[in-house]
Design an enzyme around this catalytic site. Structure first.
Site, PDB file in Angstrom:
ATOM      1  N   ASP A 166       9.066   1.381  -8.568  1.00 17.31           N
ATOM      2  CA  ASP A 166       8.526   1.530  -7.215  1.00 17.31           C
ATOM      3  C   ASP A 166       7.196   2.290  -7.252  1.00 17.31           C
ATOM      4  OD1 ASP A 166       8.584   1.272  -4.437  1.00 17.31           O
ATOM      5  OD2 ASP A 166      10.636   1.992  -4.247  1.00 17.31           O
TER       6      ASP A 166
ATOM      7  N   GLU B 172       5.166  -2.576  -5.681  1.00 15.10           N
ATOM      8  CA  GLU B 172       4.176  -1.758  -4.957  1.00 15.10           C
ATOM      9  C   GLU B 172       3.781  -2.444  -3.654  1.00 15.10           C
ATOM     10  OE1 GLU B 172       1.973  -4.334  -5.168  1.00 15.10           O
ATOM     11  OE2 GLU B 172       0.293  -2.927  -5.358  1.00 15.10           O
ATOM     12  N   TRP B 173       4.679  -3.336  -3.186  1.00 12.57           N
ATOM     13  CA  TRP B 173       4.631  -3.897  -1.827  1.00 12.57           C
ATOM     14  C   TRP B 173       3.379  -4.736  -1.553  1.00 12.57           C
ATOM     15  CZ3 TRP B 173       4.109   1.827  -1.505  1.00 12.57           C
ATOM     16  CH2 TRP B 173       5.268   2.466  -1.975  1.00 12.57           C
ATOM     17  N   GLY B 174       2.717  -5.193  -2.612  1.00 13.63           N
ATOM     18  CA  GLY B 174       1.510  -5.997  -2.405  1.00 13.63           C
ATOM     19  C   GLY B 174       0.306  -5.167  -2.019  1.00 13.63           C
TER      20      GLY B 174
ATOM     21  N   ASP C  42       8.863  -3.886   2.731  1.00 14.40           N
ATOM     22  CA  ASP C  42      10.315  -4.082   2.662  1.00 14.40           C
ATOM     23  C   ASP C  42      10.797  -5.080   3.710  1.00 14.40           C
ATOM     24  OD1 ASP C  42      10.176  -2.182   0.734  1.00 14.40           O
ATOM     25  OD2 ASP C  42      11.532  -0.755   1.711  1.00 14.40           O
TER      26      ASP C  42
HETATM   27  C1  GLA Z   1      11.014   1.178  -1.410  1.00 14.20           C
HETATM   28  C2  GLA Z   1      11.260  -0.209  -1.993  1.00 14.20           C
HETATM   29  C3  GLA Z   1      12.652  -0.666  -1.608  1.00 14.20           C
HETATM   30  C4  GLA Z   1      13.692   0.342  -2.122  1.00 14.20           C
HETATM   31  C5  GLA Z   1      13.378   1.727  -1.589  1.00 14.20           C
HETATM   32  C6  GLA Z   1      14.260   2.779  -2.236  1.00 14.20           C
HETATM   33  O1  GLA Z   1      10.979   1.155  -0.019  1.00 14.20           O
HETATM   34  O2  GLA Z   1      10.303  -1.118  -1.540  1.00 14.20           O
HETATM   35  O3  GLA Z   1      12.916  -1.954  -2.131  1.00 14.20           O
HETATM   36  O4  GLA Z   1      13.664   0.327  -3.529  1.00 14.20           O
HETATM   37  O5  GLA Z   1      12.038   2.084  -1.837  1.00 14.20           O
HETATM   38  O6  GLA Z   1      13.947   4.073  -1.831  1.00 14.20           O
END
Ligand code: GLA
Length: 403
Positions: free
Chosen positions: A169, A202-204, A224
């Site tokens: 993450d 890293e969510w893009g 997410d």
């Molecule tokens: C981030 C990630 C999620 C999950 C949470 C856990 O938000 O994007 O997929 O792993 O952390 O804290």
């Protein structure tokens, strides 16, 4: 966000010519092939098709423990999911509590009294693979110790425990460079000599589609997912923008599945699962496999839909046509020459949606056989196109094969 059709068609027309090429997002959409940049995805034998498995986060959050994970592993087998292709059991955030005096990461002794090695052994004994979560920064998103400055040590610990998959993450990473940190951890994993899938999360936010191939086996393209129709579609649309970079060894990841978690109808979950299959997305279930309904189990184990996701050609599908707002035709070419086609109705009432052969890459006058992958039924041979009524927030998913 809705991606206009001409964008999708143009990107596709380009990438069909050079299947392993990436179109830099800033390039004109009808860029000449010569402007393409080769994508170097990992070629280590891992993730030749999108990873399949289960992850604790969507349903359980921080409430993870040894008996839950064993129960999930058992259910993975008894439900038929393992035999349908699901492999990785991944514990997300909150399994770790601190580092010991030598800096070694320590699993919560209350929640995991037998330790991670024993748990990995249990998962392996079921014919499954074992995964853990960490974070590239100082701390995880839930404040547990991160991997920063412990990359090699953590990689060695995970390898010694028998870990097969690490999700890394990006919380608490201020001032760090994502490509640098993820490469560092990738190299640390490789140095252990154990084959370990690296899931970049890293969510893009740092355009991982530009550097993720070659470093990780999958990279999140979005924030997410939430267990809602709107969130699910948003993630699918964002993921679709990076179609050209995906392929064997490296996949765009629109986040884990919410199927069975209760926020959508079964029809909407079918649409969710079908879209992920068309996108060649990792299929990481996120529900309680121990208590799921027969409907959820049947959905997650639909082998005809899974086969589309796992097809060996490894091409991510794309939005081929939208005749009216919300009435969409998605297509994914398959290794045997067939096309997987998804008729998606995002609107509020039933609509007849038609896939024209010309929109999905078949000769307009071709005669092609159509099979419905949710009804498990052959629909016959059609010329020019195939149309079906699609209820609101639902899909019809077929394969189309020219004679
Ligand atoms: C981030 C990630 C999620 C999950 C949470 C856990 O938000 O994007 O997929 O792993 O952390 O804290």
């Amino acid at each position: 966000m809705f991606v206009p059709i001409f964008v999708e068609v143009s990107v596709r027309a380009f990438s069909r010519v050079v299947a392993t090429s990436v179109l830099a997002v800033s390039l004109p959409l009808l860029a000449p092939v010569a402007a393409a940049q080769q994508v170097h995805r990992l070629d280590d034998g891992l993730a030749r098709t999108p990873p399949m498995g289960w992850n604790s986060w969507n349903k359980f959050g921080c409430d993870v423990n040894e008996s839950l994970i064993k129960g999930i592993a058992d259910a993975m087998v008894t439900s038929g999911m393992r035999d349908a292709g699901y492999r990785y059991i991944v514990i997300d955030d909150c399994w770790q509590v601190y580092r010991d005096t030598s800096g070694t990461i320590v699993a919560d002794p209350q929640r995991f009294p037998d330790g991670m090695k024993a748990l990995a052994d249990y998962v392996h004994s079921k014919g499954l693979k074992f995964g853990l979560y960490t974070d590239a920064g100082t701390n995880t998103c839930q404040g547990r110790p991160g991997t920063l400055h412990h990359e090699q040590q953590d990689a060695r610990t995970y390898a010694a425990w028998g870990v097969d998959y690490v999700k890394e993450d990006w919380c608490n990473s201020r001032g760090l460079s994502a490509p640098t940190q993820y490469r560092l951890f990738h190299e640390a994993l490789v140095a252990t000599g154990r084959p370990i899938v690296l899931s970049i999360c890293e969510w893009g936010s740092n355009a991982p589609w530009n550097w993720g191939p070659g470093i990780g086996h999958l990279w999140r393209t979005t924030g997410d997912i939430e267990d809602t129709w709107t969130s699910m579609l948003r993630n699918a649309d964002l993921d679709a923008m990076h179609q050209a970079v995906a392929g064997p060894g490296g996949w765009n990841d629109p986040d884990m599945l919410e199927v069975g978690n209760g926020g959508m109808t079964d029809e909407e979950y079918r649409a969710h699962f079908s879209l992920w299959a068309i996108l060649a997305a990792p299929l990481i279930a996120g529900n309680d496999l121990r208590t799921m309904s027969a409907a959820t189990r049947d959905l997650l184990t639909n082998r005809e839909v899974i086969a589309v996701d796992q097809d060996s050609l490894g091409v991510q599908g794309w939005l081929a046509e939208q005749v009216k707002p919300g009435e969409q035709v998605w297509v994914k070419p398959l290794a045997d020459g067939a096309k997987a086609v998804l008729l998606l109705n995002r609107g509020d009432s039933t609509a007849e949606i038609r896939a024209d052969w010309s929109a999905i890459g078949l000769a307009p006058r071709a005669r092609a056989r159509v099979r419905d992958l949710w009804a498990h039924a052959n629909r016959g041979a059609f010329t020019g196109g195939y149309a079906a009524p699609v209820p609101s927030h639902a899909v019809v998913m077929v394969t189309v094969k020219a004679d």
